[in-house]
Design a protein around this motif. Structure first.
Motif, PDB file in Angstrom:
ATOM      1  N   SER A  76      10.566  11.769  11.833  1.00  0.00           N
ATOM      2  CA  SER A  76      10.213  10.720  10.869  1.00  0.00           C
ATOM      3  C   SER A  76       9.121  11.204   9.937  1.00  0.00           C
ATOM      4  O   SER A  76       9.094  10.821   8.767  1.00  0.00           O
ATOM      5  N   THR A  77       8.201  12.037  10.446  1.00  0.00           N
ATOM      6  CA  THR A  77       7.197  12.622   9.567  1.00  0.00           C
ATOM      7  C   THR A  77       7.843  13.549   8.550  1.00  0.00           C
ATOM      8  O   THR A  77       7.452  13.577   7.380  1.00  0.00           O
ATOM      9  N   LYS A  88       5.812   0.085   1.245  1.00  0.00           N
ATOM     10  CA  LYS A  88       5.884  -1.197   1.918  1.00  0.00           C
ATOM     11  C   LYS A  88       4.811  -2.163   1.431  1.00  0.00           C
ATOM     12  O   LYS A  88       5.057  -3.346   1.259  1.00  0.00           O
ATOM     13  N   LEU A  89       3.603  -1.633   1.185  1.00  0.00           N
ATOM     14  CA  LEU A  89       2.506  -2.498   0.781  1.00  0.00           C
ATOM     15  C   LEU A  89       2.791  -3.138  -0.569  1.00  0.00           C
ATOM     16  O   LEU A  89       2.592  -4.328  -0.764  1.00  0.00           O
ATOM     17  N   LEU A 141       0.754   5.335  13.536  1.00  0.00           N
ATOM     18  CA  LEU A 141       1.280   4.205  12.760  1.00  0.00           C
ATOM     19  C   LEU A 141       0.828   4.289  11.313  1.00  0.00           C
ATOM     20  O   LEU A 141       1.599   4.029  10.382  1.00  0.00           O
ATOM     21  N   LEU A 142      -0.448   4.669  11.089  1.00  0.00           N
ATOM     22  CA  LEU A 142      -0.957   4.768   9.724  1.00  0.00           C
ATOM     23  C   LEU A 142      -0.264   5.873   8.950  1.00  0.00           C
ATOM     24  O   LEU A 142       0.034   5.719   7.762  1.00  0.00           O
ATOM     25  N   LEU A 163       2.800   7.181   9.547  1.00  0.00           N
ATOM     26  CA  LEU A 163       4.229   6.969   9.371  1.00  0.00           C
ATOM     27  C   LEU A 163       4.564   5.704   8.608  1.00  0.00           C
ATOM     28  O   LEU A 163       5.728   5.385   8.422  1.00  0.00           O
ATOM     29  N   ARG A 164       3.547   4.969   8.156  1.00  0.00           N
ATOM     30  CA  ARG A 164       3.808   3.743   7.412  1.00  0.00           C
ATOM     31  C   ARG A 164       4.555   4.085   6.124  1.00  0.00           C
ATOM     32  O   ARG A 164       4.217   5.037   5.435  1.00  0.00           O
ATOM     33  N   ARG A 165       5.569   3.290   5.817  1.00  0.00           N
ATOM     34  CA  ARG A 165       6.344   3.583   4.606  1.00  0.00           C
ATOM     35  C   ARG A 165       5.465   3.422   3.379  1.00  0.00           C
ATOM     36  O   ARG A 165       4.739   2.434   3.254  1.00  0.00           O
ATOM     37  N   PRO A 166       5.528   4.359   2.468  1.00  0.00           N
ATOM     38  CA  PRO A 166       4.604   4.323   1.338  1.00  0.00           C
ATOM     39  C   PRO A 166       4.801   3.101   0.450  1.00  0.00           C
ATOM     40  O   PRO A 166       3.846   2.549  -0.081  1.00  0.00           O
TER      41      PRO A 166
END
Lengths: 92, 194
Positions: free
Chosen positions: B72-73, B178-179, B170-171, B173-176
Protein backbone atom coordinates in the motif's frame (compact mmCIF):
# COMPACT_ATOMS: atom_id res chain seq x y z
CA UNK A 1 17.00 -39.48 5.27
CA UNK A 2 15.60 -36.34 6.88
CA UNK A 3 18.95 -34.67 6.34
CA UNK A 4 18.95 -35.39 2.60
CA UNK A 5 15.33 -34.24 2.33
CA UNK A 6 15.94 -30.93 4.11
CA UNK A 7 19.16 -30.38 2.17
CA UNK A 8 17.36 -30.78 -1.16
CA UNK A 9 14.58 -28.46 0.05
CA UNK A 10 17.20 -25.87 0.99
CA UNK A 11 18.81 -26.18 -2.45
CA UNK A 12 15.40 -25.64 -4.06
CA UNK A 13 14.90 -22.60 -1.82
CA UNK A 14 18.18 -21.08 -3.00
CA UNK A 15 17.20 -21.72 -6.63
CA UNK A 16 13.91 -19.87 -6.03
CA UNK A 17 15.89 -17.07 -4.39
CA UNK A 18 18.12 -16.77 -7.45
CA UNK A 19 15.07 -16.62 -9.71
CA UNK A 20 13.56 -13.88 -7.51
CA UNK A 21 16.81 -11.92 -7.81
CA UNK A 22 17.19 -12.31 -11.58
CA UNK A 23 13.51 -12.41 -12.53
CA UNK A 24 12.90 -9.84 -15.25
CA UNK A 25 9.13 -9.63 -14.86
CA UNK A 26 6.87 -9.29 -11.84
CA UNK A 27 5.40 -12.73 -12.39
CA UNK A 28 8.75 -14.50 -12.14
CA UNK A 29 9.21 -12.93 -8.73
CA UNK A 30 5.66 -13.69 -7.59
CA UNK A 31 6.11 -17.32 -8.59
CA UNK A 32 9.47 -17.45 -6.84
CA UNK A 33 7.97 -16.02 -3.65
CA UNK A 34 5.07 -18.47 -3.77
CA UNK A 35 7.44 -21.39 -4.31
CA UNK A 36 9.67 -20.16 -1.50
CA UNK A 37 6.71 -20.09 0.89
CA UNK A 38 5.73 -23.62 -0.07
CA UNK A 39 9.29 -24.82 0.41
CA UNK A 40 9.35 -23.17 3.85
CA UNK A 41 6.26 -25.15 4.83
CA UNK A 42 7.92 -28.38 3.63
CA UNK A 43 11.17 -27.49 5.38
CA UNK A 44 9.39 -26.89 8.68
CA UNK A 45 7.64 -30.27 8.40
CA UNK A 46 10.88 -32.11 7.64
CA UNK A 47 12.77 -30.29 10.38
CA UNK A 48 10.01 -31.08 12.89
CA UNK A 49 10.31 -34.78 12.14
CA UNK A 50 14.12 -34.66 12.12
CA UNK A 51 14.28 -33.03 15.55
CA UNK A 52 11.37 -35.09 16.93
CA UNK A 53 9.11 -32.15 17.83
CA UNK A 54 6.06 -32.80 15.71
CA UNK A 55 3.90 -30.33 17.70
CA UNK A 56 5.32 -27.53 15.54
CA UNK A 57 3.38 -28.86 12.55
CA UNK A 58 0.60 -26.34 13.32
CA UNK A 59 3.01 -23.61 12.34
CA UNK A 60 3.40 -25.13 8.89
CA UNK A 61 -0.39 -24.92 8.49
CA UNK A 62 -0.32 -21.25 9.46
CA UNK A 63 2.49 -20.62 6.98
CA UNK A 64 0.57 -22.11 4.09
CA UNK A 65 -2.44 -19.95 5.00
CA UNK A 66 -0.28 -16.81 5.19
CA UNK A 67 1.35 -17.71 1.90
CA UNK A 68 -2.02 -18.02 0.20
CA UNK A 69 -3.45 -14.80 1.61
CA UNK A 70 -0.29 -12.84 0.87
CA UNK A 71 -0.26 -14.15 -2.68
CA UNK A 72 -3.90 -13.13 -3.23
CA UNK A 73 -3.10 -9.65 -1.89
CA UNK A 74 -0.03 -9.36 -4.14
CA UNK A 75 -1.86 -10.44 -7.29
CA UNK A 76 -4.81 -8.21 -6.53
CA UNK A 77 -2.46 -5.29 -6.07
CA UNK A 78 -0.58 -5.99 -9.29
CA UNK A 79 -3.88 -6.25 -11.17
CA UNK A 80 -5.70 -3.18 -9.82
CA UNK A 81 -2.90 -1.05 -8.39
CA UNK A 82 -4.63 -0.74 -5.00
CA UNK A 83 -6.42 -2.85 -2.38
CA UNK A 84 -9.33 -0.46 -2.05
CA UNK A 85 -12.72 -0.52 -3.70
CA UNK A 86 -11.76 2.24 -6.13
CA UNK A 87 -9.18 0.77 -8.55
CA UNK A 88 -6.53 3.11 -9.87
CA UNK A 89 -4.90 3.05 -13.25
CA UNK A 90 -1.86 0.80 -13.24
CA UNK A 91 1.18 2.78 -14.29
CA UNK A 92 3.67 0.63 -16.13
CA UNK B 1 23.33 -33.49 15.54
CA UNK B 2 26.12 -32.37 13.22
CA UNK B 3 23.74 -32.66 10.30
CA UNK B 4 21.16 -30.45 12.05
CA UNK B 5 23.87 -27.87 12.68
CA UNK B 6 24.79 -27.91 8.99
CA UNK B 7 21.13 -27.22 8.16
CA UNK B 8 21.16 -24.33 10.66
CA UNK B 9 24.20 -22.83 8.94
CA UNK B 10 22.55 -23.15 5.53
CA UNK B 11 19.36 -21.42 6.76
CA UNK B 12 21.44 -18.59 8.22
CA UNK B 13 23.33 -18.26 4.94
CA UNK B 14 20.04 -17.97 3.06
CA UNK B 15 18.91 -15.30 5.58
CA UNK B 16 22.09 -13.28 5.01
CA UNK B 17 21.77 -13.59 1.22
CA UNK B 18 18.17 -12.37 1.35
CA UNK B 19 19.12 -9.41 3.57
CA UNK B 20 21.89 -8.36 1.17
CA UNK B 21 19.48 -8.73 -1.76
CA UNK B 22 16.90 -6.48 -0.03
CA UNK B 23 19.55 -3.83 0.52
CA UNK B 24 21.04 -4.05 -2.98
CA UNK B 25 17.98 -4.28 -5.22
CA UNK B 26 16.69 -1.05 -6.80
CA UNK B 27 13.26 -2.30 -7.84
CA UNK B 28 11.02 -1.64 -4.83
CA UNK B 29 8.44 -4.21 -5.90
CA UNK B 30 11.13 -6.91 -5.83
CA UNK B 31 12.34 -5.60 -2.47
CA UNK B 32 8.84 -6.20 -1.04
CA UNK B 33 9.02 -9.77 -2.37
CA UNK B 34 12.36 -10.24 -0.66
CA UNK B 35 11.05 -8.96 2.68
CA UNK B 36 8.35 -11.65 2.43
CA UNK B 37 11.01 -14.27 1.76
CA UNK B 38 13.05 -12.92 4.66
CA UNK B 39 10.08 -13.19 7.00
CA UNK B 40 9.46 -16.81 6.01
CA UNK B 41 13.13 -17.65 6.58
CA UNK B 42 13.24 -15.73 9.86
CA UNK B 43 10.17 -17.55 11.13
CA UNK B 44 11.75 -20.90 10.19
CA UNK B 45 14.87 -19.85 12.07
CA UNK B 46 12.82 -18.90 15.16
CA UNK B 47 11.27 -22.36 14.98
CA UNK B 48 14.71 -23.97 14.88
CA UNK B 49 15.57 -21.96 18.02
CA UNK B 50 12.52 -23.51 19.79
CA UNK B 51 10.55 -20.25 19.89
CA UNK B 52 7.24 -21.17 18.18
CA UNK B 53 5.36 -18.16 19.62
CA UNK B 54 7.82 -15.71 18.06
CA UNK B 55 7.68 -17.73 14.85
CA UNK B 56 3.88 -17.42 14.82
CA UNK B 57 4.14 -13.66 15.23
CA UNK B 58 6.85 -13.37 12.58
CA UNK B 59 4.82 -15.38 10.08
CA UNK B 60 1.60 -13.45 10.70
CA UNK B 61 3.08 -9.94 10.93
CA UNK B 62 6.13 -10.25 8.72
CA UNK B 63 4.87 -12.35 5.85
CA UNK B 64 1.22 -11.27 6.05
CA UNK B 65 0.53 -7.77 7.32
CA UNK B 66 3.82 -6.05 6.53
CA UNK B 67 3.82 -7.21 2.90
CA UNK B 68 0.36 -5.70 2.46
CA UNK B 69 1.42 -2.50 4.26
CA UNK B 70 4.55 -2.15 2.13
CA UNK B 71 2.51 -2.69 -1.04
CA UNK B 72 0.00 0.00 0.00
CA UNK B 73 2.95 2.32 0.61
CA UNK B 74 4.24 1.42 -2.84
CA UNK B 75 0.92 2.55 -4.31
CA UNK B 76 1.66 6.07 -3.04
CA UNK B 77 5.23 6.25 -4.33
CA UNK B 78 7.16 5.13 -7.40
CA UNK B 79 8.33 1.61 -8.06
CA UNK B 80 12.02 2.41 -8.46
CA UNK B 81 14.38 3.58 -5.78
CA UNK B 82 16.34 6.76 -6.47
CA UNK B 83 19.94 6.00 -7.52
CA UNK B 84 22.49 6.74 -4.83
CA UNK B 85 24.78 9.66 -5.70
CA UNK B 86 27.67 8.97 -3.31
CA UNK B 87 28.64 6.06 -1.08
CA UNK B 88 27.00 6.55 2.35
CA UNK B 89 29.95 6.15 4.74
CA UNK B 90 28.37 7.46 7.99
CA UNK B 91 25.40 5.03 8.05
CA UNK B 92 27.83 2.16 7.36
CA UNK B 93 29.94 3.14 10.37
CA UNK B 94 26.85 3.46 12.60
CA UNK B 95 25.54 0.05 11.50
CA UNK B 96 28.90 -1.69 11.95
CA UNK B 97 29.42 -0.18 15.43
CA UNK B 98 25.87 -1.09 16.52
CA UNK B 99 26.26 -4.63 15.21
CA UNK B 100 29.61 -5.06 16.94
CA UNK B 101 28.11 -3.82 20.22
CA UNK B 102 25.22 -6.27 19.94
CA UNK B 103 27.59 -9.18 19.19
CA UNK B 104 29.74 -8.11 22.16
CA UNK B 105 26.60 -8.11 24.30
CA UNK B 106 25.76 -11.69 23.36
CA UNK B 107 29.14 -12.90 24.66
CA UNK B 108 27.85 -12.71 28.25
CA UNK B 109 24.69 -14.66 27.48
CA UNK B 110 24.42 -18.36 28.38
CA UNK B 111 24.44 -20.83 25.50
CA UNK B 112 21.19 -21.89 23.84
CA UNK B 113 19.56 -24.70 25.84
CA UNK B 114 22.11 -24.50 28.67
CA UNK B 115 20.45 -26.27 31.64
CA UNK B 116 22.55 -24.34 34.18
CA UNK B 117 21.52 -20.90 32.92
CA UNK B 118 19.66 -18.71 35.47
CA UNK B 119 16.43 -18.96 33.49
CA UNK B 120 16.27 -22.68 34.10
CA UNK B 121 17.55 -22.75 37.67
CA UNK B 122 16.47 -19.74 39.70
CA UNK B 123 13.54 -17.80 38.30
CA UNK B 124 10.76 -20.30 37.91
CA UNK B 125 10.21 -21.69 41.46
CA UNK B 126 10.49 -18.31 43.17
CA UNK B 127 7.85 -16.74 40.94
CA UNK B 128 5.41 -19.58 41.45
CA UNK B 129 5.92 -19.57 45.22
CA UNK B 130 5.78 -15.81 45.75
CA UNK B 131 3.13 -14.88 43.20
CA UNK B 132 0.17 -15.70 45.43
CA UNK B 133 1.53 -13.62 48.31
CA UNK B 134 2.66 -10.69 46.16
CA UNK B 135 -0.69 -10.44 44.38
CA UNK B 136 -2.56 -10.65 47.73
CA UNK B 137 -4.31 -13.78 46.49
CA UNK B 138 -6.36 -11.84 43.97
CA UNK B 139 -4.51 -12.91 40.81
CA UNK B 140 -4.27 -16.68 40.67
CA UNK B 141 -2.78 -16.81 37.15
CA UNK B 142 1.01 -16.61 37.41
CA UNK B 143 1.48 -15.66 33.75
CA UNK B 144 -0.90 -12.71 34.14
CA UNK B 145 0.88 -11.69 37.34
CA UNK B 146 4.26 -11.70 35.59
CA UNK B 147 3.01 -9.88 32.50
CA UNK B 148 0.81 -7.25 34.13
CA UNK B 149 2.45 -6.72 37.51
CA UNK B 150 6.08 -7.86 37.75
CA UNK B 151 6.78 -6.65 34.21
CA UNK B 152 4.05 -4.02 34.24
CA UNK B 153 6.18 -1.11 33.07
CA UNK B 154 7.74 -3.27 30.36
CA UNK B 155 4.30 -4.21 29.03
CA UNK B 156 3.18 -0.57 29.20
CA UNK B 157 6.23 0.45 27.17
CA UNK B 158 5.60 -2.25 24.57
CA UNK B 159 1.98 -1.17 24.20
CA UNK B 160 3.05 2.46 23.79
CA UNK B 161 5.54 1.50 21.09
CA UNK B 162 2.96 -0.52 19.16
CA UNK B 163 0.35 2.25 19.52
CA UNK B 164 2.78 4.89 18.25
CA UNK B 165 3.80 2.71 15.32
CA UNK B 166 0.15 2.14 14.42
CA UNK B 167 -0.58 5.87 14.47
CA UNK B 168 2.48 6.57 12.32
CA UNK B 169 1.47 3.94 9.76
CA UNK B 170 -2.07 5.33 9.65
CA UNK B 171 -0.73 8.86 9.08
CA UNK B 172 1.61 7.73 6.31
CA UNK B 173 -0.93 5.56 4.50
CA UNK B 174 -3.75 8.10 4.68
CA UNK B 175 -5.07 8.83 1.21
CA UNK B 176 -3.79 12.20 0.09
CA UNK B 177 -7.09 13.44 -1.37
CA UNK B 178 -9.31 12.33 1.49
CA UNK B 179 -9.10 15.50 3.56
CA UNK B 180 -10.01 17.78 0.68
CA UNK B 181 -12.93 15.49 -0.27
CA UNK B 182 -14.24 15.66 3.30
CA UNK B 183 -13.93 19.45 3.43
CA UNK B 184 -15.65 19.85 0.05
CA UNK B 185 -18.49 17.60 1.25
CA UNK B 186 -18.78 19.76 4.33
CA UNK B 187 -18.79 22.98 2.34
CA UNK B 188 -21.48 21.83 -0.11
CA UNK B 189 -24.49 22.14 2.25
CA UNK B 190 -23.33 25.59 3.26
CA UNK B 191 -23.29 26.66 -0.36
CA UNK B 192 -26.77 25.26 -0.94
CA UNK B 193 -27.96 27.09 2.18
CA UNK B 194 -26.53 30.34 0.91
Amino acid sequence: MFFVASLSILITMSLALIRAMLGPTVFDRVLALNMFGTKTVLFICVYCFASGRTDFLDLALLYSLMNFIGMVALLRFSQYGSFGDKPREVSQ
Amino acid sequence: MVMLELIDILVLLLLATTAVAVARIRNLWAAVMFTGIYSFLGAAWMLILDAPDVAFTEAAVGAGISTVLLLSTLALTSREEKPIKKFPILPLIVVVVTGATLVYGTLDMPHVGDPTSPVHTRMEPSFIEKSDHDMHGELPNVVTAVLASYRGYDTLGETTVIFTAGIAVLLILRRPGKLSVASSNRSQPEESDG
